[in-house]
Design a protein around this motif. Sequence first.
Motif, short mmCIF file in Angstrom:
data_model
loop_
_atom_site.label_atom_id
_atom_site.label_comp_id
_atom_site.label_asym_id
_atom_site.label_seq_id
_atom_site.Cartn_x
_atom_site.Cartn_y
_atom_site.Cartn_z
N PHE A 1 3.45 1.05 -1.37
CA PHE A 1 4.18 1.45 -2.90
C PHE A 1 3.55 2.05 -3.48
O PHE A 1 3.77 3.27 -4.67
CB PHE A 1 4.71 -0.16 -2.93
CG PHE A 1 4.29 -0.61 -4.57
CD1 PHE A 1 6.28 0.43 -4.99
CD2 PHE A 1 3.80 -1.70 -5.02
CE1 PHE A 1 5.70 0.18 -6.73
CE2 PHE A 1 4.40 -1.03 -6.72
CZ PHE A 1 5.36 -0.21 -7.40
N ILE A 2 1.65 1.60 -3.67
CA ILE A 2 1.06 2.20 -4.50
C ILE A 2 0.80 3.46 -4.67
O ILE A 2 0.65 4.54 -4.90
CB ILE A 2 -0.22 1.23 -4.65
CG1 ILE A 2 -1.12 1.71 -3.12
CG2 ILE A 2 0.16 0.34 -5.26
CD1 ILE A 2 -2.06 0.55 -3.51
N LEU A 3 0.90 4.23 -2.88
CA LEU A 3 0.25 5.51 -2.89
C LEU A 3 1.56 6.15 -2.60
O LEU A 3 1.74 7.69 -3.19
CB LEU A 3 0.17 5.57 -0.89
CG LEU A 3 -1.08 5.60 -0.94
CD1 LEU A 3 -1.20 4.78 1.09
CD2 LEU A 3 -1.78 5.67 -1.36
N VAL B 1 1.05 -1.10 -0.11
CA VAL B 1 0.33 0.30 -0.03
C VAL B 1 0.36 1.14 0.28
O VAL B 1 0.62 2.06 -0.54
CB VAL B 1 -1.28 0.07 0.59
CG1 VAL B 1 -1.86 1.77 1.53
CG2 VAL B 1 -2.39 -1.37 0.97
N LEU C 1 2.83 4.46 -7.92
CA LEU C 1 2.68 3.36 -8.45
C LEU C 1 2.35 4.77 -10.14
O LEU C 1 1.77 4.90 -9.63
CB LEU C 1 2.09 2.66 -7.87
CG LEU C 1 0.81 2.01 -9.07
CD1 LEU C 1 1.65 0.41 -9.33
CD2 LEU C 1 -0.23 0.86 -8.29
#
Lengths: 162, 92
Positions: free
Chosen positions: B87-89, B85, B92
């Motif tokens: 990483f995606i915030l 999470v 990504l």
Amino acid sequence: MNQRPADTVAFSMAAPLAGPAPEVAVSNDMVKRGLWVAPVLIAVCGLVWGADGAWSCAYAIAIVLVNFALASGIVAVTARISLQLMMASILLGYLVRLGLIFLAVYLVKDADWISLPALGATIIFTHLGLLVWELKYVAISLAYPGLKPKSTQPNTHSIARQ
Amino acid sequence: MEAIVRLIAATAPVQTPDEIKAANAAIGAGFAYGLAAIGPGIGIGFVVGKAIEAMARQPEAAGMVRTTMFLGIAFTEALALIGFVVFILLGL
């Protein structure tokens, strides 16, 4: 030490595990509870992040529930074959499932309806929340999690001896 | 030497502060996800190894051990999901 004498245990790592698969019961319980709380979570995310948040929340819940189901399925199927395969598939399955989660998020990251904060928050909250909820039943019952013990049936789990 | 420097300067893209910031965020995100996946990987291996050891010692308790093992795996995996999470915030 309360260990069995070596000559009485013909245990083999290649032996399958007989009996029902408790992890499937755990996973089914968590999926059921996840579906129950999904409307509430979606409504909360919708209030906080709008319609995009609601869609993202639903998508995140689906990711978490499929991840649980996949994990339990891998354990249940491979335990019927051998413990070696079970261990290998759990470790490999961990990487594969992380990859699948990454792929599932990567494919929709630029979609109009996605809200990454809502997606991330829901993934963490749902995953941990369902686990803690399930753990409560496991700790209380000390038997099949989430399911009341039906009777005083003896535990039928056993390792098939070769 | 001067020609090489001129060649690099000509071919290297000009980076604005925003681009540099985005690049650093992407690098940080990659590290966050990668490092966050290592710990749970070790943890899951440990959990499963001990569970199999327990099943070998007490086959009659295999059902309970498998239940606990599955929950242990899922809890350990939560750490990797937190890293994901992040990483995606971040990047990504």
